[in-house]
Design a protein around this motif. Structure first.
Motif, PDB file in Angstrom:
ATOM      1  N   ASP A   1      36.278  49.828   5.412  1.00 40.44           N
ATOM      2  CA  ASP A   1      36.586  49.122   4.258  1.00 40.44           C
ATOM      3  C   ASP A   1      37.742  48.006   4.426  1.00 40.44           C
ATOM      4  N   VAL A   2      38.572  48.244   5.328  1.00 41.07           N
ATOM      5  CA  VAL A   2      39.583  47.089   5.844  1.00 41.07           C
ATOM      6  C   VAL A   2      38.891  46.012   6.635  1.00 41.07           C
ATOM      7  N   ALA A   3      37.819  46.630   7.525  1.00 42.06           N
ATOM      8  CA  ALA A   3      36.790  45.480   8.341  1.00 42.06           C
ATOM      9  C   ALA A   3      36.177  44.674   7.373  1.00 42.06           C
ATOM     10  N   ASN A   4      35.692  45.187   6.223  1.00 43.31           N
ATOM     11  CA  ASN A   4      34.933  44.282   5.349  1.00 43.31           C
ATOM     12  C   ASN A   4      35.759  43.641   4.725  1.00 43.31           C
ATOM     13  N   ALA A   5      36.729  43.854   4.283  1.00 41.25           N
ATOM     14  CA  ALA A   5      37.744  42.933   3.571  1.00 41.25           C
ATOM     15  C   ALA A   5      37.958  41.568   4.478  1.00 41.25           C
ATOM     16  N   VAL A   6      38.271  41.973   5.639  1.00 37.71           N
ATOM     17  CA  VAL A   6      38.447  40.796   6.751  1.00 37.71           C
ATOM     18  C   VAL A   6      37.081  40.262   6.681  1.00 37.71           C
ATOM     19  N   LEU A   7      36.082  40.627   7.032  1.00 41.53           N
ATOM     20  CA  LEU A   7      34.591  39.834   7.162  1.00 41.53           C
ATOM     21  C   LEU A   7      34.399  38.977   5.760  1.00 41.53           C
ATOM     22  N   ASP A   8      34.938  39.777   4.749  1.00 40.13           N
ATOM     23  CA  ASP A   8      34.823  38.990   3.285  1.00 40.13           C
ATOM     24  C   ASP A   8      35.553  37.451   3.480  1.00 40.13           C
ATOM     25  N   GLY A   9      36.659  37.775   4.252  1.00 41.68           N
ATOM     26  CA  GLY A   9      37.417  36.467   4.295  1.00 41.68           C
ATOM     27  C   GLY A   9      38.783  36.724   3.413  1.00 41.68           C
ATOM     28  N   SER A  10      39.172  37.936   3.297  1.00 41.53           N
ATOM     29  CA  SER A  10      40.460  38.052   2.597  1.00 41.53           C
ATOM     30  C   SER A  10      41.845  37.677   3.640  1.00 41.53           C
TER      31      SER A  10
ATOM     32  N   GLU B   1      53.149  53.531  11.148  1.00 42.17           N
ATOM     33  CA  GLU B   1      51.821  53.850  11.559  1.00 42.17           C
ATOM     34  C   GLU B   1      50.709  53.181  10.888  1.00 42.17           C
ATOM     35  N   THR B   2      50.815  53.279   9.479  1.00 39.39           N
ATOM     36  CA  THR B   2      49.582  52.785   8.482  1.00 39.39           C
ATOM     37  C   THR B   2      49.524  51.095   8.855  1.00 39.39           C
ATOM     38  N   ILE B   3      50.663  50.512   8.833  1.00 32.61           N
ATOM     39  CA  ILE B   3      50.742  48.942   8.985  1.00 32.61           C
ATOM     40  C   ILE B   3      50.140  48.835  10.511  1.00 32.61           C
ATOM     41  N   THR B   4      50.408  49.585  11.482  1.00 38.79           N
ATOM     42  CA  THR B   4      49.917  49.381  12.607  1.00 38.79           C
ATOM     43  C   THR B   4      48.479  49.511  12.895  1.00 38.79           C
ATOM     44  N   THR B   5      47.969  50.647  12.151  1.00 39.31           N
ATOM     45  CA  THR B   5      46.524  50.893  12.242  1.00 39.31           C
ATOM     46  C   THR B   5      45.581  49.913  11.520  1.00 39.31           C
ATOM     47  N   VAL B   6      46.165  49.417  10.333  1.00 38.53           N
ATOM     48  CA  VAL B   6      45.388  48.404   9.545  1.00 38.53           C
ATOM     49  C   VAL B   6      45.403  47.001  10.348  1.00 38.53           C
ATOM     50  N   ASN B   7      46.470  46.724  10.940  1.00 36.09           N
ATOM     51  CA  ASN B   7      46.521  45.692  11.926  1.00 36.09           C
ATOM     52  C   ASN B   7      45.558  45.592  13.108  1.00 36.09           C
TER      53      ASN B   7
ATOM     54  N   VAL C   1      43.249  50.168   0.539  1.00 36.22           N
ATOM     55  CA  VAL C   1      42.364  50.306   1.590  1.00 36.22           C
ATOM     56  C   VAL C   1      42.464  51.494   2.364  1.00 36.22           C
ATOM     57  N   VAL C   2      43.838  51.991   2.390  1.00 42.23           N
ATOM     58  CA  VAL C   2      43.774  53.301   3.348  1.00 42.23           C
ATOM     59  C   VAL C   2      44.721  54.483   2.667  1.00 42.23           C
TER      60      VAL C   2
ATOM     61  N   ARG D   1      36.885  57.182   7.821  1.00 48.77           N
ATOM     62  CA  ARG D   1      35.846  56.528   8.385  1.00 48.77           C
ATOM     63  C   ARG D   1      35.578  55.365   7.334  1.00 48.77           C
ATOM     64  N   ALA D   2      35.374  55.701   6.085  1.00 55.88           N
ATOM     65  CA  ALA D   2      35.111  54.608   5.119  1.00 55.88           C
ATOM     66  C   ALA D   2      36.362  53.715   4.722  1.00 55.88           C
ATOM     67  N   GLU D   3      37.531  54.176   4.984  1.00 58.04           N
ATOM     68  CA  GLU D   3      38.535  53.390   4.821  1.00 58.04           C
ATOM     69  C   GLU D   3      38.745  52.323   5.773  1.00 58.04           C
TER      70      GLU D   3
END
Length: 546
Positions: free
Chosen positions: A351-360, A377-383, A334-335, A346-348
């Motif tokens: 993409d993370v948000a859409n994965a959550v909205l999809d129900g992942s 920092e990557t884990i913090t950002t994705v969270n 994803v990132v 921005r696309a990444e």
């Protein structure tokens, strides 16, 4: 505009977008799987990853030897103890992975419109005109016009180390290819992927099953990758919670792996996550889902096997199928840009948000944490992105869809789970507390995607093998760490999951104190409790006092 067909709750106040993100002990309901490697194996960095929100540590057997990974998992245990953050262990098998063998490890320059020969002769030196492989059956699998991809292990797509080839002819056991783009193969490991072609290799190889050092590995594997860390040695020693079954192509692959695990003592409790990486796995997805405990959508390889415009369709369809049967869906890749950069594109981020909205249920980070410069920092950002997406997840629409899929009559436990979630939402409960011994009740509640955390109180049970007595519960608690919304805690084994009275004040108090300590429960909050009382299941609403 009504959101009847979107897993997205509207409207959003534009001003709310500028409000700072809130931090808590539970950074997001969506879980993070982090791959530990060279840049993320010290106690200090692992502790940072756990505090940032990593719930599952992945150990990838395509890279590193047994000693390397053992040192890393030992550091993980120290970090878990010091941070008091529970973390599960996932072992990722090698599977039928094709590799380019570069014994000299010198960079190999490939020029566009030139020819290169892929050969199974592993005694040959890798050059710009000849690439030795670890597989002798490629010439029988491909035909003229087929597409072959070669890239650095866990390639992100931004490197200049990836090359596309087109098969021009098969010459005996060799395959002659036209180079489609100029690239330099640099790095310690190159993987080879043939688009939409069956590779005649077992999903769970002997190298996955046992640890051995072969003369082939001595000659061909890069420095530090002489051993294949395998299930029957490293896996047993470390009581792995999850087995990620790479290149799962059929349901039989999962059954075979489960049969193997059943003979390895406590690993009969290990959950198997089928990793879907090619069109063969896609074509047998439904039967694989039925056998597996969860699904990992390996979008790196899928992105090669599928046309780019089809990848999102598979993701949405696969995640939906997992959601409806209550099995975790994990999305990868994803990132990728955060391997070398402090911020995602921005696309990444979208993409993370859409994965959550999809129900992942979870996001799996590979190169980003294994060899990335900014693992914490990557884990913090994705969270943070996951947490923001969860705020606008259309739970009402999702709930109705899940109930409709189950149909009537519901099973007793399914009905209780749905009722607990509905009640919690109606009374605006801060948490749902679920008492369980197997974890099944908590997973069913999480299946309906409540908007609040589910504190799963796992009650250990006593069991015997006629030689000794042991407690269960640790596996069950850790395995729920990959399920969206569940936050487990192990209870005192003296408290039964099935109480003989209508209340069990002592164990409930422990769960409430746990929630208060981490800031998810406050005075005057309402909580929903789900537990068994005798032969009956009980859902009750409690309003806390000062």
């Amino acid at each position: 505009m009504h959101s009847t067909h979107l897993l997205f709750e509207e409207p959003i106040r534009m001003a709310s977008i500028l409000e700072p993100s809130k931090t808590s002990f539970y950074p997001s309901m969506t879980k993070i799987v982090g791959t530990l490697g060279p840049k993320s194996r010290s106690v200090e960095v692992i502790s940072g990853c756990l505090k940032a929100g990593m719930c599952v540590a992945r150990f990838d057997f395509s890279w590193g030897d047994a000693e390397f990974h053992q040192e890393t998992v030992d550091n993980l245990k120290v970090a878990v103890k010091s941070t008091k953050k529970l973390c599960a262990v996932m072992l990722d098998t090698v599977g039928p992975e094709l590799q380019v063998l570069n014994k000299s490890e010198r960079p190999i320059s490939l020029q566009a419109d030139s020819l290169v020969v892929l050969t199974p002769n592993q005694d040959k030196e890798a050059t710009s005109n000849l690439l030795p492989l670890n597989f002798g059956g490629l010439s029988k699998a491909v035909t003229k016009g087929d597409t072959i991809f070669i890239g650095q292990y866990l390639f992100t797509g931004s490197e200049t180390t990836s090359v596309w080839l087109e098969v021009t002819k098969v010459d005996g056991e060799d395959v002659v290819c036209l180079i489609k783009n100029s690239a330099t193969l640099a790095g310690s490991l190159y993987t080879l992927h043939v688009s939409q072609i069956h590779i005649d290799l077992p999903t769970l190889t002997d190298k996955d099953k046992e640890e051995r050092l072969t003369s082939l590995n001595r000659k061909c594997r890069p420095q530090g990758i002489n051993f294949r860390i395998v299930i029957s040695t490293w896996g047993v020693r470390n009581n792995i919670d999850f087995l990620s079954l790479s290149y799962t192509r059929h349901a039989e692959d999962v059954r075979h792996a489960r049969e193997f695990l059943s003979k390895l003592g406590d690993l009969n409790q290990t959950q198997i996550f089928a990793k879907i990486e090619n069109t063969e796995g896609l074509n047998h997805f439904d039967e694989i889902l039925q056998e597996a405990d969860g699904i990992i959508l390996s979008r790196g390889n899928l992105g090669i096997d599928l046309p780019p415009e089809k990848v999102f369709l598979f993701q949405k369809a696969a995640v939906c199928k997992c959601n409806m049967v209550g099995k975790p869906a994990v999305v990868t890749r994803v990132v990728d840009s955060m391997t070398d950069n402090l911020r995602p594109t921005r696309a990444e981020a979208t993409d993370v948000a859409n994965a959550v909205l999809d129900g992942s249920d979870a996001i799996l980070l590979g190169a980003e944490t294994l060899r990335g410069l900014y693992p914490v920092e990557t884990i913090t950002t994705v969270n943070k992105i996951c947490a923001e997406a969860e705020k606008v997840f259309n739970q009402d629409f999702y709930f109705k869809k899940a109930v409709k899929y189950v149909g009537e009559p519901m099973t007793h436990l399914e009905s209780i789970a749905a009722c607990a979630v509905r009640a919690a939402i109606k009374v605006k409960a801060s948490v749902i507390v679920c008492f369980t011994s197997t974890g099944r009740a908590a997973r069913l509640i999480a299946k309906y995607r409540p908007t609040m955390p589910v504190i799963s109180v796992v009650i250990p049970q006593l069991k015997t093998n006629q030689l000794c007595w042991t407690f269960t519960g640790a596996f069950e608690a850790r395995q729920s760490l990959i399920v969206r919304g569940i936050f487990p805690m192990l209870a005192d084994p003296r408290h039964p999951a099935e109480s003989t009275s209508s209340t069990n004040e002592s164990i409930l108090k422990v769960a409430i104190d746990h929630g208060k300590a981490f800031g998810v429960i406050k005075s005057h909050d309402r909580i929903v409790v789900c537990q068994k009382v005798g032969d009956a299941s009980l859902v009750k609403i409690i309003e806390l006092e000062d």
